[in-house]
Design a protein around this motif. Structure first.
Motif, mmCIF file in Angstrom:
data_model
loop_
_atom_site.group_PDB
_atom_site.id
_atom_site.type_symbol
_atom_site.label_atom_id
_atom_site.label_comp_id
_atom_site.label_asym_id
_atom_site.label_seq_id
_atom_site.Cartn_x
_atom_site.Cartn_y
_atom_site.Cartn_z
ATOM 1 N N VAL A 142 19.305 -42.241 68.915
ATOM 2 C CA VAL A 142 19.895 -41.916 67.498
ATOM 3 C C VAL A 142 20.681 -40.539 67.753
ATOM 4 O O VAL A 142 20.178 -39.734 68.312
ATOM 5 N N GLU A 143 21.835 -40.685 67.088
ATOM 6 C CA GLU A 143 22.617 -39.468 67.204
ATOM 7 C C GLU A 143 22.535 -38.344 65.982
ATOM 8 O O GLU A 143 21.811 -38.962 65.036
ATOM 9 N N ARG A 144 22.966 -37.182 66.129
ATOM 10 C CA ARG A 144 22.827 -36.428 65.078
ATOM 11 C C ARG A 144 21.647 -35.906 64.200
ATOM 12 O O ARG A 144 21.723 -35.858 63.217
ATOM 13 N N VAL A 145 20.479 -35.642 65.268
ATOM 14 C CA VAL A 145 19.387 -35.420 64.731
ATOM 15 C C VAL A 145 19.445 -33.792 64.817
ATOM 16 O O VAL A 145 19.529 -33.073 65.737
ATOM 17 N N PRO A 146 19.134 -33.268 63.347
ATOM 18 C CA PRO A 146 18.932 -31.865 63.580
ATOM 19 C C PRO A 146 17.799 -31.330 64.329
ATOM 20 O O PRO A 146 16.583 -32.094 64.341
ATOM 21 N N ARG A 147 17.680 -30.084 64.707
ATOM 22 C CA ARG A 147 16.640 -29.769 65.562
ATOM 23 C C ARG A 147 15.421 -29.501 64.829
ATOM 24 O O ARG A 147 14.375 -29.923 65.209
ATOM 25 N N VAL A 162 22.226 -47.914 60.743
ATOM 26 C CA VAL A 162 23.056 -48.326 61.577
ATOM 27 C C VAL A 162 24.603 -48.146 61.403
ATOM 28 O O VAL A 162 24.631 -48.255 59.753
ATOM 29 N N THR A 163 25.143 -47.462 62.000
ATOM 30 C CA THR A 163 26.541 -47.181 61.741
ATOM 31 C C THR A 163 27.401 -48.434 61.680
ATOM 32 O O THR A 163 27.211 -49.642 62.221
ATOM 33 N N GLN A 164 28.757 -48.423 61.318
ATOM 34 C CA GLN A 164 29.731 -49.596 61.386
ATOM 35 C C GLN A 164 29.712 -50.098 62.832
ATOM 36 O O GLN A 164 29.954 -51.128 62.999
ATOM 37 N N ALA A 165 29.690 -49.268 63.415
ATOM 38 C CA ALA A 165 29.829 -49.299 64.969
ATOM 39 C C ALA A 165 28.919 -49.779 65.655
ATOM 40 O O ALA A 165 28.957 -50.067 66.942
ATOM 41 N N GLY A 166 27.779 -49.948 65.012
ATOM 42 C CA GLY A 166 26.590 -50.640 65.528
ATOM 43 C C GLY A 166 25.587 -49.445 66.055
ATOM 44 O O GLY A 166 24.624 -49.738 66.739
ATOM 45 N N THR A 167 25.951 -48.372 66.048
ATOM 46 C CA THR A 167 25.009 -47.421 66.599
ATOM 47 C C THR A 167 24.074 -46.684 65.714
ATOM 48 O O THR A 167 24.242 -47.096 64.439
ATOM 49 N N PHE A 168 23.250 -45.984 66.048
ATOM 50 C CA PHE A 168 22.091 -45.269 65.244
ATOM 51 C C PHE A 168 22.336 -43.939 64.893
ATOM 52 O O PHE A 168 22.764 -43.010 65.766
#
Ligand SMILES: C[S@@+](CC[C@H](N)C(=O)[O-])C[C@H]1O[C@@H](n2cnc3c(N)ncnc32)[C@H](O)[C@@H]1O
Length: 720
Positions: free
Chosen positions: A671-676, A590-596
Motif C-alpha cells: 500500500v502506497e502513501r500511508v501517513p506516518r 485500488v487505483t486505476q493502475a491496479g495498485t493499492f
C-alpha cells in the motif's frame, strides 16, 4: 481518635513556607510541562504506543494537571475514607480535608494492577467466589495497559486501581472529581536480562485523580463511573441520574403538589406533614428513589427549598418541566449533607495520605511506600478494606495464557513445545498484592490508598515498622462477626465488603522513611529460592518496552508521532526490539493502475493488521502525487508498507458463517502513501514483563496473630 489534624505535614510549616514551596513547585511543574515531561494526554490514551501530539490545548491541560499536582504536594493535608453520607450510610466514601480548586490533584498517584483473571465487563453469573471483584475492576484503557491481542485494540483488558478510585461514591451528575486516564510505565530500573524482581510488581503508575470543580473542606468526593457501567452490577451503591430525577419528580410533582393542594385541609398539620415525609423516606420496601430523599432534614425545610425552586423555574423556564440540574432539591440536599465537619472526620475517618509512593530502597522490590510525615508508634498509618475470596481463590487467580503466534517472543511457549497443546498457566500478578494463609483457602486483597506499595521487611531483621490488625470496632467495611464465620460464608457473601485491615506503626516512623511490613517466613523463603533459581529468558537483553524505546530511537521537534520508522532493509542491520510491532488499519483503495493506495480512515474501528515499512517517499504534499526531489522544498514523508490483509479477515472469522470466505493469513499487499500517524508502534500482546514465565508469584501471608481460627479450613491442595 486515630490521628490529629495537627500532625499534618502541611500544618507544621508556616504559611509563608507553604506559599514559597507552592510557588516553587508551580514554577517547576510549569517548566516540566514546557519540556514535555508529562503523562500521556487523555485524548490519546487509546493509541498510547504510537503517538502524542502537540495540540496547544493539550499542552495547557497537561501543564494545569502538573500544577494541580504541585499544589497538592505543597499543601499536603489529610483526606479521609469514612462512612458515606449518602443514602443510609451503607458504603464507604472519601472526603477531602482541605479545600480543592478545579484541576487540583486529589491524591498521590496510585498503582494500577493489571488483571488477567477477570475480563472487563465480564460479570459472571452464578459463580460465587471472586464475584465481589466485579465492583473493583476498571477498563484496562484507564491505565493504558497494552492489549491482550495484537490485532484487536479493544479486547476486554481489566485493571485494578486501588485507593480513591475504588472507594469513591458516584452520584452521576454531581461528580466533583475525575480519574485521569493513562499511566506512567515504570519498572523502577529493573530489566528482565538481569533482575529477578522483574515482572513481580506492576509497572503501571500515576493513576491521578483531579478535582473538576472547587471543593469545600469536609466535602465528600464523587466520581462518575459512567451510566453504562452501573446497571450491570447488581446492588452496587451508585446513584444514577435517572434515579435522582425520579426522586425529584416525586418530591416536586407528587409530594409537594399534594401538600399544596391540601394546604387548607385541617388534618394536614405540620406534624402530619413531617410524619408523612418520614414514612416515605423509610418506606419499608427497597426503593432507591425514596432512599435518596433528603435525610435528617425536616419537611418544612424541604418544602421551603421546593417552593424556591418552583418559583425560580417559573421565572426562568416556563416551557419545560425541568426538575434536574440547578433546580433539583434532592441534589441540593445531597450536596449540603455530604459536607462533614472536620473534627467529625478526624474522629471517624482514616487518613489516606500518610503514605506516598516512591522507588523502594530495596533494589529488587520496585516501588515502595514512604511516610509523608512523622508517624508515632501505635498510630494507624494506612487503612484498607479487603476484597475477599472465600474458597476457590487459587483457581480464580490462576490464569491460562492463550497460545499465540507471538509466544516465542516472550518465552511464553506451550509446555509441550512451540506447537504443543498445553497452554502455560501462572498466578495473576494481583496475587503478589494479596494476603493468604498456609492453612486456609481465604484470599484478601486490600484496596486502601497507598498500602499496596508497602514492601516486605522481616520483624526479625528489625526492618518491619508497620503491621496489620483488624479494626477493634464495627465499621461500614468491617463486620467483626465475619471473623467468626467460615470460608463458605465468605465465598457466598459476594455482594459487599465486610473486612478491613488497619496498618499500624510498630515504632516511631520519621517523615521520608520507607514503610515495611513482615509478609511472613514463607514469603521470605519463596523469594530467596526465586532469586537463587532465577534465570533470564532467552533474548532478554534485546527487550525494551516501547515507552523507553521511542525516546531512544529519536523524535523530531514535532513529537513522537513523527518518529521515523525503519524500512525492512534498515531493520536488518538495525532491528527493533523483538517485542515491538508496527500495525495499521486495513484501509486502502485500488487505483486505476491496479495498485493499492492508502484511503484516509473513515471506519474508526479498533482492528489492526500487521504492516512492515518498505520505503519512505517524499511528496510535495499529502494531496500531491508528485514526488519531491528538491530538498529545499517543504515536503511530507509518506510510507510504502506491506500490509497483512489476510490477518484482518482472520479478525472477523467469528462473525462469518462461511468459512470458505476466510482469507489466507499470509496474504500481504503493498500500500502506497500511508501517513506516518496511521502506522502504530505497539508492544506485542503478552510481551510486558509481568507475563514472563520466570516471574515471582507469591501472596503476602496473613499473620498468625490476626488469622481467625474459623477460617482455617486446612491447607489448600494447591499451595503457593
Ligand atoms: C504488595 S507488592 C509491594 C509493592 C511493589 N514493590 C510495587 O512496586 O508495586 C509486593 C511485591 O513487591 C516486591 N517486594 C516486596 N518486598 C520485597 C522485598 N523485601 N524484596 C524484594 N521484593 C519485594 C515483590 O515483587 C512482591 O511480590
Amino acid at each position: 481518635m486515630r490521628h490529629s489534624l495537627d500532625h499534618s505535614f502541611g500544618l507544621q510549616r508556616t504559611a509563608s513556607d507553604r506559599d514559597a514551596l507552592e510557588g516553587k513547585l508551580e514554577v517547576e511543574a510549569a517548566a516540566a510541562a514546557a519540556h514535555g515531561v508529562s503523562r500521556i494526554p487523555v485524548e490519546k490514551q487509546h493509541d498510547k504506543a504510537c503517538d502524542d501530539n502537540s495540540d496547544p490545548s493539550l499542552e495547557m491541560k497537561k501543564a494545569r494537571r502538573i500544577i494541580g499536582f504541585a499544589r497538592f504536594m505543597a499543601k499536603t493535608r489529610q483526606r479521609y475514607c469514612v462512612l458515606s453520607t449518602l443514602g443510609k450510610d451503607t458504603n464507604l466514601g472519601i472526603y477531602t480535608g482541605k479545600a480543592l480548586r478545579t484541576d487540583d490533584v486529589v491524591n498521590f498517584p496510585e498503582i494500577a494492577i493489571p488483571l488477567l483473571f477477570r475480563e472487563w465487563g465480564e460479570h459472571v453469573e452464578g459463580v460465587a467466589d471472586g464475584t465481589l471483584w466485579d465492583r473493583y475492576i476498571w477498563e484496562g484503557e484507564v491505565a493504558d495497559l497494552e492489549t491482550y491481542t495484537d490485532r484487536n485494540r479493544i479486547d476486554n483488558r481489566a485493571v485494578f486501581v486501588p485507593g480513591v478510585g475504588c472507594t469513591v461514591n458516584s452520584v452521576l451528575d454531581m461528580n466533583n472529581i475525575e480519574s485521569t486516564h493513562g499511566s506512567t510505565y515504570d519498572t523502577a530500573g529493573l530489566h528482565r536480562s538481569r533482575d529477578p524482581g522483574t515482572g513481580a510488581f506492576s509497572p503501571y503508575h500515576s493513576a491521578l485523580t483531579t478535582a473538576v470543580t472547587d471543593i469545600a473542606p469536609g466535602a465528600e468526593l464523587f466520581a462518575s463511573y459512567g451510566d453504562y457501567w452501573v446497571p450491570s452490577i447488581p446492588g452496587v451503591q451508585v446513584t444514577l441520574d435517572e434515579v435522582l430525577d425520579v426522586t425529584e419528580d416525586f418530591l416536586q410533582n407528587d409530594l409537594y403538589e399534594f401538600v399544596q393542594s391540601h394546604r387548607d385541609a385541617d388534618a394536614l398539620t405540620p406534624d402530619v406533614k413531617e410524619a408523612l415525609f418520614a414514612f416515605v423516606k423509610d418506606f419499608p420496601l427497597p426503593n432507591q428513589p425514596f432512599s435518596n430523599l433528603p435525610r435528617n432534614v425536616p419537611w418544612a425545610d424541604v418544602e421551603r427549598a421546593i417552593h424556591k425552586a418552583v418559583t425560580h423555574r417559573k421565572h426562568t423556564d416556563t416551557t419545560t418541566d425541568n426538575v434536574s440540574g440547578e433546580s433539583s432539591v434532592a441534589r441540593q440536599f445531597i450536596r449540603e449533607q455530604s459536607i462533614r465537619d472536620l473534627a467529625w472526620l478526624d474522629e471517624h475517618g482514616y487518613c489516606q495520605d500518610h503514605l506516598r509512593p516512591g522507588r523502594s530502597t530495596l533494589p529488587q522490590a520496585g516501588r515502595g511506600a514512604f511516610a509523608t510525615r512523622n508517624l508515632p508508634a501505635g498510630s494507624v498509618v494506612g487503612y484498607a478494606p479487603l476484597i475477599h475470596i472465600g474458597l476457590h481463590g487459587r483457581e480464580v487467580l490462576r490464569i491460562t495464557y492463550p497460545p499465540s503466534e507471538h509466544d516465542h517472543h516472550v518465552g511464553n511457549v506451550d509446555i509441550d513445545g512451540e506447537n504443543g497443546t498445553t497452554p502455560r498457566t501462572n498466578y495473576d500478578l494481583v496475587l503478589n498484592y494479596s494476603f493468604a494463609h498456609r492453612n486456609s483457602t481465604v484470599i484478601l486483597t486490600p484496596y486502601g490508598g497507598m498500602v499496596n506499595y508497602i514492601n516486605h521487611g522481616s520483624t526479625t531483621s528489625g526492618r518491619a515498622n508497620v503491621q496489620v490488625r483488624w479494626p477493634d470496632k464495627s465499621l461500614i467495611a468491617h463486620v467483626p462477626s465475619w471473623l467468626e464465620q467460615d470460608p463458605i460464608f465468605l465465598s457466598e457473601t459476594v455482594e459487599k465488603i465486610g473486612l478491613s485491615f488497619e496498618y499500624v506503626a510498630l515504632r516511631d516512623i520519621s517523615e521520608g522513611e520507607e514503610v515495611f511490613m513482615d509478609y511472613g517466613p514463607e514469603w521470605e523463603q519463596a523469594w530467596q529460592t526465586h532469586v537463587e533459581q532465577w534465570q533470564p529468558v532467552p533474548d532478554a537483553e534485546r527487550y525494551q518496552h516501547t515507552s523507553e524505546w521511542k525516546d531512544l530511537i529519536g523524535k523530531d521537534e514535532r513529537g513522537d508521532s513523527n518518529m521515523v520508522l525503519r524500512t525492512m532493509e534498515e531493520l536488518e542491520s538495525n532491528p527493533y526490539p523483538p517485542n515491538v510491532v508496527t500495525m495499521c488499519r486495513d484501509s486502502y483503495r485500488v487505483t486505476q493502475a491496479g495498485t493499492f493506495e492508502w484511503l484516509p480512515v473513515l471506519r474508526q474501528g479498533h482492528e489492526r493488521v500487521y504492516c512492515n515499512v518498505l520505503e519512505r517517499k517524499q511528496y510535495k504534499s499529502e494531496a500531491d502525487d508528485s514526488v519531491a526531489n528538491d530538498e529545499s522544498n517543504p515536503s511530507v514523508t509518506l510510507y510504502v508498507v506491506a500490509m497483512q490483509v489476510g490477518s484482518a479477515r482472520d479478525n472477523r472469522v467469528e462473525e462469518r458463517s462461511d468459512a470458505d470466505e476466510v482469507g489466507d493469513a499470509d496474504e500481504w499487499i503493498v500500500v502506497e502513501r500511508v501517513p506516518r500517524e496511521e502506522i502504530f508502534v505497539y508492544d506485542r500482546a503478552f510481551s510486558a514483563d509481568w507475563h514472563l514465565p520466570n516471574v515471582f508469584r507469591h501472596p503476602m501471608m496473613i499473620p498468625d496473630y490476626v488469622m481467625p481460627l474459623a477460617w482455617m479450613n486446612g491447607p489448600p491442595e494447591d499451595a503457593f
